[in-house]
Design a protein around this motif. Structure first.
Motif, PDB file in Angstrom:
ATOM      1  N   GLN A 101       0.804  -1.224   0.000  1.00 37.05           N
ATOM      2  CA  GLN A 101       0.000   0.000   0.000  1.00 37.05           C
ATOM      3  C   GLN A 101       0.837   1.275   0.000  1.00 37.05           C
ATOM      4  O   GLN A 101       0.435   2.281  -0.592  1.00 37.05           O
ATOM      5  N   LEU A 102       1.994   1.244   0.659  1.00 42.11           N
ATOM      6  CA  LEU A 102       2.775   2.472   0.817  1.00 42.11           C
ATOM      7  C   LEU A 102       3.828   2.600  -0.283  1.00 42.11           C
ATOM      8  O   LEU A 102       5.025   2.694  -0.031  1.00 42.11           O
ATOM      9  N   GLN A 103       3.355   2.611  -1.498  1.00 41.46           N
ATOM     10  CA  GLN A 103       4.196   2.829  -2.664  1.00 41.46           C
ATOM     11  C   GLN A 103       3.381   3.610  -3.686  1.00 41.46           C
ATOM     12  O   GLN A 103       2.150   3.680  -3.575  1.00 41.46           O
ATOM     13  N   PRO A 104       4.030   4.230  -4.660  1.00 40.87           N
ATOM     14  CA  PRO A 104       3.276   5.038  -5.631  1.00 40.87           C
ATOM     15  C   PRO A 104       2.219   4.227  -6.372  1.00 40.87           C
ATOM     16  O   PRO A 104       2.464   3.096  -6.791  1.00 40.87           O
ATOM     17  N   HIS A 105       1.052   4.825  -6.490  1.00 48.10           N
ATOM     18  CA  HIS A 105      -0.063   4.236  -7.224  1.00 48.10           C
ATOM     19  C   HIS A 105      -0.529   5.193  -8.318  1.00 48.10           C
ATOM     20  O   HIS A 105      -0.384   6.411  -8.194  1.00 48.10           O
ATOM     21  N   ILE A 106      -1.096   4.606  -9.358  1.00 50.11           N
ATOM     22  CA  ILE A 106      -1.614   5.366 -10.487  1.00 50.11           C
ATOM     23  C   ILE A 106      -3.128   5.198 -10.555  1.00 50.11           C
ATOM     24  O   ILE A 106      -3.634   4.067 -10.517  1.00 50.11           O
ATOM     25  N   VAL A 107      -3.836   6.325 -10.643  1.00 52.23           N
ATOM     26  CA  VAL A 107      -5.245   6.311 -11.018  1.00 52.23           C
ATOM     27  C   VAL A 107      -5.269   6.600 -12.514  1.00 52.23           C
ATOM     28  O   VAL A 107      -4.614   7.539 -12.985  1.00 52.23           O
ATOM     29  N   TYR A 108      -6.001   5.801 -13.273  1.00 51.93           N
ATOM     30  CA  TYR A 108      -5.898   5.890 -14.728  1.00 51.93           C
ATOM     31  C   TYR A 108      -7.257   5.818 -15.411  1.00 51.93           C
ATOM     32  O   TYR A 108      -8.254   5.393 -14.819  1.00 51.93           O
ATOM     33  N   LEU A 109      -7.265   6.236 -16.657  1.00 53.70           N
ATOM     34  CA  LEU A 109      -8.370   6.000 -17.573  1.00 53.70           C
ATOM     35  C   LEU A 109      -7.895   5.005 -18.612  1.00 53.70           C
ATOM     36  O   LEU A 109      -6.779   5.120 -19.136  1.00 53.70           O
TER      37      LEU A 109
END
Length: 265
Positions: A101-109
């Motif tokens: 959970q504590l790593q970069p995440h991307i919200v995408y289309l």
């Protein structure tokens, strides 16, 4: 050639076209190389991906006990907004949850059928989009943890679907949309605390090309529990689906943990 092993989702390489590998413990198949060949799949048993016991698969490649207990099957996997590692609060295993959970995440289309919103770890770009069968995808915002990605996705679900219509995806019925314009329009729907991240994100469009000889005009999903033996001519691969000439499609990921014999005839 004959192979035996436990199904996991196919490994992929982001090339043009995308390369697919069905990997077993003792061997692997480059699936691109067997397109236009007859493939036989025989279901011969189960093996939980977590405990490795030969127990019937319940969900996501896990037996019932592991699905209910394993940190890798917590509710926050499917619902990122339930993540709590950033607060130091455990769901099932805080060490595991902090790692994921504590790593970069991307919200995408992504455009696999319709225009959909989704969340993935940054390290899973573009693998996540390949697995979904997306033809095009673009990052909306990069955030430092899964919780922030989750609350962003929740806000955007009011305006975009979070599901892929697998039939439309496999029939190549792709929604026509300007992703650059879509990302510009999305800012108005973002939570206030996410906008600074959005403005710093690289909005690069990814185009994904799949090894498909000919798209189907109709399709029916192969269920190994009902049809433990199947044979057909492979004509393409998209997402985690094998496409066969007779209109049968097989979602490899749905059958993770199933032991199979695979013959290339």
């Amino acid at each position: 050639m004959q192979y035996e092993g436990v199904l996991n989702k196919m490994h992929t390489e982001f090339l043009n076209p995308i390369q697919y590998y069905l990997v077993f413990e003792q061997a692997f198949i480059n699936m691109n190389q067997v397109i236009n060949k007859q493939i036989e799949i025989q279901h011969i048993g189960y093996q939980c991906l977590n405990c490795k016991k030969e127990k019937k698969i319940f969900r996501q490649g896990f037996c019932y006990d592991c699905f209910m207990k394993s940190a890798a099957a917590g509710d926050w996997i499917m619902r990122p907004e339930l993540s709590t590692a950033h607060l130091g609060i455990a769901d099932r295993d805080l060490a595991y949850e902090e790692k994921v959970q504590l790593q970069p995440h991307i919200v995408y289309l992504a455009v696999a059928s319709d225009l959909k919103i989704g969340v993935t770890r940054k390290t899973q770009v573009p693998t996540r989009w390949i697995d979904q069968g997306a033809s095009f995808a673009i990052a909306v915002t990069e955030v430092p943890n899964r919780y922030l990605a989750g609350i962003t996705e929740v806000a955007l679900k009011n305006h975009y679907t979070d599901k892929t219509n697998w039939r439309k995806m496999l029939l190549n019925q792709i929604f026509n949309v300007d992703l650059n314009e879509a990302v510009k329009n999305i800012e108005q729907f973002l939570p206030v605390e996410i906008i600074p991240y959005y403005k710093e994100t690289n909005h690069e469009i990814y185009e994904l090309n799949y090894p498909v000889e000919k798209y189907l005009t109709s399709c029916n999903s192969l269920n190994l529990d009902k049809t433990p033996n199947y044979s057909g001519k492979l004509i393409g691969i998209k997402g985690q689906y094998l496409l066969f000439e007779d209109g049968t499609v097989f979602n490899v990921r749905s059958y993770e943990g199933y032991k199979v014999n695979v013959s290339v005839l």
